[in-house]
Design a protein around this motif. Structure first.
Motif, PDB file in Angstrom:
ATOM      1  N   ASP A  42      36.366  52.404  45.095  1.00 35.41           N
ATOM      2  CA  ASP A  42      37.051  51.750  44.304  1.00 35.41           C
ATOM      3  C   ASP A  42      36.896  50.213  44.421  1.00 35.41           C
ATOM      4  N   ALA A  43      37.587  49.308  43.832  1.00 34.02           N
ATOM      5  CA  ALA A  43      37.373  47.796  43.959  1.00 34.02           C
ATOM      6  C   ALA A  43      37.482  47.282  45.322  1.00 34.02           C
ATOM      7  N   ASP A  44      38.241  48.054  45.984  1.00 30.89           N
ATOM      8  CA  ASP A  44      38.498  47.573  47.612  1.00 30.89           C
ATOM      9  C   ASP A  44      37.219  48.195  48.434  1.00 30.89           C
ATOM     10  N   GLY A  45      36.320  49.075  47.971  1.00 32.05           N
ATOM     11  CA  GLY A  45      35.394  49.542  48.745  1.00 32.05           C
ATOM     12  C   GLY A  45      35.587  50.646  49.307  1.00 32.05           C
ATOM     13  N   GLU A  46      36.778  51.337  48.966  1.00 32.62           N
ATOM     14  CA  GLU A  46      37.096  52.592  49.606  1.00 32.62           C
ATOM     15  C   GLU A  46      36.393  53.824  48.818  1.00 32.62           C
ATOM     16  N   THR A  47      35.857  54.765  49.540  1.00 34.38           N
ATOM     17  CA  THR A  47      35.048  56.015  49.108  1.00 34.38           C
ATOM     18  C   THR A  47      36.108  57.148  48.759  1.00 34.38           C
ATOM     19  N   PRO A 115      31.172  48.690  45.042  1.00 34.96           N
ATOM     20  CA  PRO A 115      32.750  48.976  44.477  1.00 34.96           C
ATOM     21  C   PRO A 115      32.755  48.988  43.061  1.00 34.96           C
TER      22      PRO A 115
END
Length: 167
Positions: A42-47, A115
């Motif tokens: 996602d845009a926050d870098g969460e996989t 991201p």
């Protein structure tokens, strides 16, 4: 010998369509899947990882195959050095490196997963290369591929099941 194929896309919707297409290719016997997942960042870098079982309630893999797939998937997308790794997991990581999933390949996969991007990660025991490539061409994207030798894959599955024959 299994094939590990990663199809990288800048758009999650395209990755989801490619995921569905690969499942149809399995139904048509173009590919025999050991594991498949859509990995998105996602845009926050969460996989985030989606598998057929999570999406559609498809029949789950056997315990050993599921553990093998989970280990392969985890070692590809997880960054090194996260948390403390026990000796058994360390041995499995070493075995995975012996299987040809080296740092260079993992780095390439991680570079695909910026991201906002997604990838379809496929582990297949059989692939009709020409028919697979033709079917997936419409989705574009970046393709990364490595082979997992059958002997190494079997040894890893045995180690995961606790029946390592090398003792």
């Amino acid at each position: 010998m299994s094939e590990l194929i990663v199809l990288g896309y800048e758009d999650r919707a395209v990755a989801n369509r490619a995921f569905a297409a690969v499942q149809k290719l399995e139904d048509s016997h173009v590919v025999e899947l050991t594991g498949i997942a859509v990995v998105s960042v996602d845009a926050d870098g969460e996989t985030h990882v989606d598998t057929p079982a999570r999406r559609e309630g498809r029949v789950a893999l056997s315990a050993t195959a599921g553990a093998l797939w989970g280990m392969v998937l985890g070692m590809i997308i997880l960054t090194p050095g996260i948390g403390v790794v026990g000796a058994a997991v360390g041995g499995l990581i070493g075995k995975l490196s012996q299987m040809g999933v080296d740092n260079k390949f993992r780095d390439k996969v991680r570079s695909l997963l910026a991201p906002g991007s997604s990838a379809v990660v496929i582990m297949a025991s059989k692939v009709d290369e020409d028919r697979f490539a033709a079917a997936m061409e419409e989705f574009g994207g970046t393709v990364l591929k490595t082979s997992l030798p059958e002997e190494s894959e079997r040894e890893l599955a045995e180690q995961l099941a606790g029946t390592d024959s090398t003792d």
